[in-house]
Design a protein around this motif. Sequence first.
Motif, PDB file in Angstrom:
ATOM      1  N   LEU A 295      55.859  74.871  30.505  1.00 42.38           N
ATOM      2  CA  LEU A 295      56.807  74.382  29.506  1.00 42.38           C
ATOM      3  C   LEU A 295      58.098  73.866  30.135  1.00 42.38           C
ATOM      4  N   PRO A 296      58.764  74.619  31.019  1.00 41.14           N
ATOM      5  CA  PRO A 296      59.993  74.068  31.627  1.00 41.14           C
ATOM      6  C   PRO A 296      59.738  72.806  32.454  1.00 41.14           C
ATOM      7  N   LEU A 299      59.427  69.905  29.916  1.00 46.00           N
ATOM      8  CA  LEU A 299      60.721  69.505  29.366  1.00 46.00           C
ATOM      9  C   LEU A 299      61.554  68.756  30.406  1.00 46.00           C
ATOM     10  N   LEU A 336      53.568  75.338  25.020  1.00 43.48           N
ATOM     11  CA  LEU A 336      53.907  76.313  23.982  1.00 43.48           C
ATOM     12  C   LEU A 336      52.753  77.270  23.700  1.00 43.48           C
ATOM     13  N   SER A 419      57.050  74.932  17.404  1.00 46.85           N
ATOM     14  CA  SER A 419      57.871  75.672  18.369  1.00 46.85           C
ATOM     15  C   SER A 419      58.914  76.554  17.701  1.00 46.85           C
ATOM     16  N   HIS A 422      59.017  80.165  18.800  1.00 48.41           N
ATOM     17  CA  HIS A 422      58.911  80.387  20.243  1.00 48.41           C
ATOM     18  C   HIS A 422      60.277  80.761  20.815  1.00 48.41           C
ATOM     19  N   ALA A 423      60.267  81.522  21.901  1.00 44.24           N
ATOM     20  CA  ALA A 423      61.526  81.934  22.518  1.00 44.24           C
ATOM     21  C   ALA A 423      62.331  80.750  23.038  1.00 44.24           C
ATOM     22  N   TRP A 424      61.639  79.682  23.400  1.00 43.33           N
ATOM     23  CA  TRP A 424      62.312  78.499  23.934  1.00 43.33           C
ATOM     24  C   TRP A 424      62.604  77.479  22.850  1.00 43.33           C
ATOM     25  N   LEU A 427      65.793  75.160  23.076  1.00 42.05           N
ATOM     26  CA  LEU A 427      65.737  74.170  24.149  1.00 42.05           C
ATOM     27  C   LEU A 427      64.715  73.076  23.833  1.00 42.05           C
ATOM     28  N   VAL A 428      63.575  73.469  23.274  1.00 44.87           N
ATOM     29  CA  VAL A 428      62.550  72.483  22.920  1.00 44.87           C
ATOM     30  C   VAL A 428      63.096  71.492  21.894  1.00 44.87           C
TER      31      VAL A 428
END
Length: 538
Positions: A295-296, A299, A336, A419, A422-424, A427-428
């Motif tokens: 995921l990172p 992005l 994700l 998303s 999701h924890a991110w 940022l997503v």
Amino acid sequence: MSVFDLHLAVLPVLLPALTAILLLLLGDHGGDSHGGHGHHKLLWARRITLASTALGLLLALALAWRAAEGELITYRLGEWPAPFGIMLLVDRLGAMMLVLSACVALPVLWYACGGWDAHGRYFHALFQFQLMGLYGAFVTGDLFNLFVFFEILLIASYVLMVHGQGAERFRVGMHYVVLNLAASALFLIGLALIYAKAGTLNLADLALRVPQVAAPDAAVLQVAAMLLLVVFGFKAALMPLAMWLPSTYAAASPPVAALFAIMTKVGVYAIVRVHGVVFGDSAGATALTVEPILLPLALATSVLAVLGALAAKTLARLVAWLTVVSVGTVLAGIGLYGPAAWGAAFYYMINSTLVIAALFLLAELVAAQRGDADGQLVPAAPVAQPTLLGLMMLLAAASAAGLPPLPGFIGKLMLLEASSNHAWAPLVWTVLLLVGFFTLLGLARAGSILFWHVRLDLPANVSSGGSPKLVLATCSLLAASVLLSVAAAPIQRYTQAAAVQLSDRAAYAAAVLDEQGGAAAQTTRPYQVQQIQPGAQP
């Protein structure tokens, strides 16, 4: 079941292979469409390859129709049982990728028949070999044959990359070949490590065995998973392995670059199959290697690529960077992990592939009407078809940026919704929205320079504009993208069902391993030597 239905899964691979052989037997027109004999051969090559590609689209639609009901279509070459023999498998995702590839290939081929196919040798045979590799990659059921089909499509792409010749194409083509050969070597090393510890390369079998591998063998599988992520990430153009793509795609001839829009999706598809399913969240210790970083990286890919698009000095290079942007967005959905996110990513992938392919063709249509300025983003003489090309550019830009009600907006909205828990998620949301804004900004800047910032001191373009054949081919890709909005609900249901089906490991095992009575499924490792106790009969 008819003979046609029985062999349907292998026909998309056989058809382009046989067509390519027929075209080779027909002979080459020598890269010159002029002259009686060469022109006659070229006309027949065009007819044969267009008919074959259209038939391939019909076969892909037939497979998608069967797969839509949830059927896992298997085909054993030579009747060898899995996991020992060569297995072809068509599910919803594979059928969808076949249809997408054919929907890109047919308009691109029609565009190439407008004259680009006469700029080099054996264009149509190479085009069919490229399709054979693409189709094979989407229907293979094991990792080794995925490697084989990768090599087939890459060998064809090496020659297509330099089709039409030119110093710049040869320069970037050399880099393209060397880097892909290095990636292929890593691919083989990864396959060897997986086979050494799991005892199989069949994807359905691997999905069952990998979670059962304990330490220290799990560490070896982690290394293999990382090697394959490097390979597939390079082919998909995942940062930091994507820097080769903009120069390569921008230098290729327009129809070749448009066809290459689907090639990055082969890398995405391989990541889904291998790192999403086999080494996914149910893969035990091996899952810890890939899931936290995908995921990172995705992005970061979108962010860096959209900055590259803003800095692009030619329209073709801008579109090449947007190819990388789309890959990052799709892989963000894959990263994700979950049916909802995957279904959204698949929907977005369909639209982005069609739009990027159309933009590569559109870039050439615009450049051909700008005189010496070509595709450079600098003021030049006005184009001959400002209204038509401007509207096409506006439609493509709106969809690529994700403006409603176009499918780019629908796909991104699905990704944002998937998303949300999701924890991110913050940022997503931030990345996807900002990337969409900067994509629109970059395309708006390009459009304003190309169509509004004209130089009145230069003579107006006296050409009559692009031929109807070239314009129609480009418009057909944009029309297919618009159709995704019109049929958004059924296509969304299909992509969601494809994502759900991927997580059903038991169904894949039953279809691939158990059809022959379950004997293959009960093996531990193919070709494993049985230990014989002293005094026992062998």
